[in-house]
Design a protein around this motif. Structure first.
Motif, short mmCIF file in Angstrom:
data_model
loop_
_atom_site.label_atom_id
_atom_site.label_comp_id
_atom_site.label_asym_id
_atom_site.label_seq_id
_atom_site.Cartn_x
_atom_site.Cartn_y
_atom_site.Cartn_z
N PHE A 1 -15.72 -1.36 53.23
CA PHE A 1 -14.79 -1.14 52.12
C PHE A 1 -13.45 -1.83 52.38
O PHE A 1 -12.80 -2.31 51.44
N VAL A 2 -13.05 -1.89 53.63
CA VAL A 2 -11.82 -2.60 53.98
C VAL A 2 -11.99 -4.09 53.70
O VAL A 2 -11.09 -4.75 53.16
N ILE A 3 -13.15 -4.64 54.06
CA ILE A 3 -13.42 -6.07 53.81
C ILE A 3 -13.38 -6.37 52.32
O ILE A 3 -12.73 -7.33 51.86
N LEU A 4 -14.05 -5.55 51.53
CA LEU A 4 -14.10 -5.79 50.09
C LEU A 4 -12.74 -5.63 49.43
O LEU A 4 -12.37 -6.41 48.55
N PHE A 5 -11.98 -4.63 49.87
CA PHE A 5 -10.66 -4.44 49.29
C PHE A 5 -9.73 -5.60 49.67
O PHE A 5 -8.86 -5.99 48.88
N SER A 6 -9.96 -6.19 50.84
CA SER A 6 -9.19 -7.37 51.22
C SER A 6 -9.48 -8.53 50.28
O SER A 6 -8.58 -9.29 49.91
N PHE A 7 -10.74 -8.67 49.88
CA PHE A 7 -11.10 -9.70 48.90
C PHE A 7 -10.40 -9.44 47.57
O PHE A 7 -9.95 -10.37 46.90
N MET A 8 -10.32 -8.18 47.19
CA MET A 8 -9.66 -7.84 45.93
C MET A 8 -8.18 -8.21 45.97
O MET A 8 -7.63 -8.76 45.00
N ILE A 9 -7.52 -7.94 47.09
CA ILE A 9 -6.11 -8.31 47.23
C ILE A 9 -5.95 -9.82 47.17
O ILE A 9 -5.01 -10.34 46.55
#
Length: 476
Positions: free
Chosen positions: A25-33
């Motif tokens: 989830f941290v990886i995916l949220f980093s992509f969102m940012i």
């Protein structure tokens, strides 16, 4: 299943490294940012969409820059809601499949069935890996979406533990097997048909060449998994997840000591291929999709309960227990979809397509198609849906191929190979992330395992593209 742990705890950090492995989830949220930041830098653009033969296609000469719509802080979180609702069908499928398989697993039939399989193979792990990989490759090549691999990850995990191997092998023999078959898409009635229809090719034409692709990719994948399995069997500490994730000898003995299959267990084992066969028949004849697949798994769970005399209340409890075990993976799918939601909201997808396509000017046939192949590899890292990518990219690729005097079959296979390879490594693939979440394999451990194979696939795919252009790969 083992006591629940966070995904990052399933992989050991190298000595001296104190930073924890990032959760998916941290990886995916980093992509969102990252997408939010890019929306303030990259200009928005759009192609005109037209309806033709029931398909939404891109008008290739219609690209224009439009007013940018930079994303704000709140958009990051509303996109999560939109991603979850947009991916609701696959999320529900994951929950239903997890519940149904928990009902089946609770009867002991899976453990006993795997034991019988191991007994028939006389414990030879390579034979079992070949059997599982080939089975799922064939399913994917005839149109069973690789998403179905999610449903069988628990079975792969049980098999890997029974062989005293780590969970990576359990995921690989199913997930990689499916995508090895998907790479050729020999008789895939979804992506292959969509791409060939846009290219105005006879449906399923060129299947012999795609059959060769299927065999080569499958052979490479099986050899790669067998090599890793042999290495960690000889030295458990060489496992990318650590020897602690591998079954003990006592666990293996407990599995092998399981009693023989009862009549009810044999009936349940027959129900599983019957359910898949029913979906295949419905898919080819009635256009069945995810909702019908969900319904079949619900029926499978109920039928198992009836055969094994599980009470209604106990059935519900087991279904809920199974659904809770895969909830993590189900939510991963929705958050991965949120990244695509942001790209669409910022109108960045068409700008990315337009910019990369323009870079193909002034190149020879083979080099231009290799660049187009590279573009597809990159783009597929963002849009992992084969049909979605076909609708956006194929109408642009076809006229480019025509101008280069490349056969349309070569253009199509360039798209198809580009659509397949990066699915096994991109963190934006909901299927991959769901499989890893169910197996409690960290993305970092998976990345380290699969990167060499992905690079081999990229090179082999490029060779097939060059061969297709060189031989003027025709319609048949």
């Amino acid at each position: 299943m083992a006591e629940e742990t966070t995904m990052e705890s399933s992989a050991r950090a190298p000595k001296g490294r104190k930073l924890p492995m990032p959760d998916v989830f941290v990886i995916l949220f980093s992509f969102m940012i990252l997408v939010m930041i890019l929306s303030h830098i990259i200009p928005a653009g759009s192609y005109e969409r037209i309806q033709k033969n029931g398909l939404t296609q891109v008008s290739t000469d219609s690209f224009q820059y439009i007013d940018s719509t930079p994303l704000g802080f709140l958009d990051l979180f509303t996109a999560i809601h939109q991603g979850l609702t947009g991916a609701s069908s696959i999320i529900f499928l994951i929950l239903v499949v997890g519940g149904a398989l928990k009902v089946i697993e609770s009867t002991g039939v899976i453990n006993k069935g795997i034991y019988r399989l191991i007994h028939l193979a006389k414990g030879r792990q390579n034979i079992l890996i070949i059997m599982f990989c080939t089975t799922f490759a064939i399913l994917a090549s005839v149109g069973i979406a690789p998403n179905l691999a999610i449903a069988f990850i628990p079975i792969g995990l049980l098999l890997s533990r029974s062989l005293q191997l780590d969970p990576i092998v359990g995921v690989a023999m199913i997930f990689l097997g499916a995508y090895a078959g998907f790479s050729g898409g020999v008789f895939d009635p979804v992506v292959t048909v969509t791409g060939q229809k846009i290219a105005e090719l006879p449906l399923f034409s060129g299947f012999l060449f795609r059959g060769v692709i299927f065999l080569v990719f499958l052979g490479i994948t099986i050899a790669y998994i067998c090599r890793y399995a042999r290495r960690i069997k000889q030295d458990p500490d060489s496992s990318l997840m650590g020897s602690a994730t591998m079954a003990s000898r006592q666990e293996k003995d407990d599995l092998e000591a399981a009693p023989m299959l009862s009549l009810s267990h044999k009936a349940v084992l027959l129900l599983i291929p019957a359910a898949i066969g029913a979906f295949l028949y419905g898919g080819f004849n009635f256009g069945w999709g995810i909702k019908e697949l969900s319904a079949i798994f619900i029926i499978l769970g109920i039928a198992t309960a009836m055969i094994c005399r599980i009470t209604p209340n106990d059935f519900v409890k087991r279904m809920m227990a199974g659904a809770s075990e895969v909830m993590y993976g189900a939510l991963v799918v929705g958050v991965a979809a949120a990244v695509i939601v942001l790209l669409k909201q910022a109108s960045l997808i068409d700008t990315i397509v337009h910019s990369i396509v323009n870079s193909l000017d002034s190149h020879g046939k083979i080099m231009a198609m290799q660049l187009l192949y590279a573009f597809n590899l990159t783009f597929n890292g963002l849009i992992t849906s084969g049909t979605g990518q076909a609708a956006i990219v194929m109408p642009i690729m076809v006229p480019i191929g025509d101008m280069l005097e490349v056969t349309r079959q070569s253009t199509f296979i360039t798209f198809k190979l580009g659509d397949a390879v990066t699915n096994i490594i991109t963190p934006l693939s909901g299927t991959l992330m769901a499989c890893l979440a169910i197996a409690r394999v960290s993305y970092v451990a998976w990345f380290r395992f699969v990167l060499p194979l992905a690079l081999i696939w990229v090179v082999v795919g490029g060779i097939f593209v060059a061969v297709a252009v060189g031989i003027n790969y025709g319609p048949f």
